[in-house]
Design an enzyme around this catalytic site. Structure first.
Site, PDB file in Angstrom:
ATOM      1  N   ASP A   1      -4.861   8.671  10.617  1.00  0.00           N
ATOM      2  CA  ASP A   1      -3.490   8.252  10.897  1.00  0.00           C
ATOM      3  C   ASP A   1      -2.971   8.810  12.206  1.00  0.00           C
ATOM      4  OD1 ASP A   1      -3.059   6.737   8.508  1.00  0.00           O
ATOM      5  OD2 ASP A   1      -3.035   8.624   7.410  1.00  0.00           O
TER       6      ASP A   1
ATOM      7  N   GLU B   1       0.855  -1.185   0.000  1.00  0.00           N
ATOM      8  CA  GLU B   1       0.000   0.000   0.000  1.00  0.00           C
ATOM      9  C   GLU B   1       0.893   1.237   0.000  1.00  0.00           C
ATOM     10  OE1 GLU B   1      -2.778  -0.184   3.217  1.00  0.00           O
ATOM     11  OE2 GLU B   1      -3.303  -2.270   2.783  1.00  0.00           O
TER      12      GLU B   1
END
Length: 257
Positions: free
Chosen positions: A57, A46
């Site tokens: 995140d 990814e």
């Protein structure tokens, strides 16, 4: 057959997917990291598209995204770096990023460039499933690009089954309703969530991500899904070591402990 489908249809082992942020630690490190990961036996990669407000995140990936943007990384530049990647790399590649940069680039243009570069799918965490169905699914399918959807412990069974019946590739199973980041283990609540999804017997394979950083969390993912996704731990190691090869070796050593 799309490389993602081929991977899951022929996999006779638990799969390991690794995330990194394009443009980190240096602006031109993307292709080298990809090749190093494939050479070390990683099954799926990814590639993160850096964004200034990565809401899903944690601190490690936020820092990497900030540095990548300072290094001059952009979606246009990333596609340029990936233009020849299929001359040397065969495993599935997925772009992971937020909706804003994709829409600024143009969704159909984004899909077109993905196909030109040999990208197999994308993950857009802040793309609502209903919006995808109404506005973007037909475009993505026209280009053969797999749009991978996320589920969390708070996602209802009804929504999970809707996602399962309307997507293809795999389902990204987020381990908890928190941001990315390493965890020492998965508590009883997370284990119950994993078992609940197991019992649903979904059509699509699943990969578990968020929090996987050692042998215990890796094994838990392997016990309840087709494989595991590791991001923050590898990103932090990229910043601590001199080469992607060293970062991968350190990561694999950590996963054995």
């Amino acid at each position: 057959m799309n490389r993602i489908n081929r991977l899951f249809s022929h996999a006779d082992k638990k799969l390991l997917s690794v995330y990194f942020c394009a443009g980190y630690p240096t602006a031109d490190s993307t292709a080298g990291i990809i090749r190093a990961l494939e050479n070390r036996g990683i099954d799926l990669i990814e590639i993160g598209i850096p964004f200034s407000d990565p809401m899903a995140d944690g601190e490690v990936i936020q820092h990497a995204a900030t540095q990548a943007l300072r290094n001059g990384m952009s979606l246009k530049r990333l596609f340029g770096q990936l233009s020849d990647i299929r001359k040397t790399v065969e495993i599935p590649l997925i772009l992971m990023g937020y909706l804003n940069p994709v829409l600024r680039f143009g969704f159909e243009n984004f899909c077109r460039k993905c196909v030109e570069c040999g990208i197999d799918g994308c993950i857009i965490p802040d793309l609502p499933f209903q919006e995808y169905q109404q506005h973007y699914r037909s475009i993505a399918e026209r280009y053969g690009l797999k749009v991978i959807m996320l589920i969390t412990p708070e996602t209802s069974d009804e929504r999970i089954r809707l996602i399962d019946s309307n997507t293809d590739g795999f389902i990204y199973m987020v381990s908890s309703s928190a941001t990315t980041g390493a965890q020492q283990d998965f508590d009883a609540r997370k284990q119950d969530y994993f078992r609940r999804i197991d019992a649903m017997r979904l059509r699509n394979p699943r990969m578990i991500g968020f929090g996987i950083s050692n042998r215990a969390t890796l094994q838990a993912a392997y016990d309840h899904a087709s494989g595991a996704i590791i991001g923050s731990k590898f990103v932090s190691l990229l910043g601590e070591t001199n080469t992607p090869e060293q970062a991968i070796e350190r990561l694999l050593e950590t996963l054995e402990k």
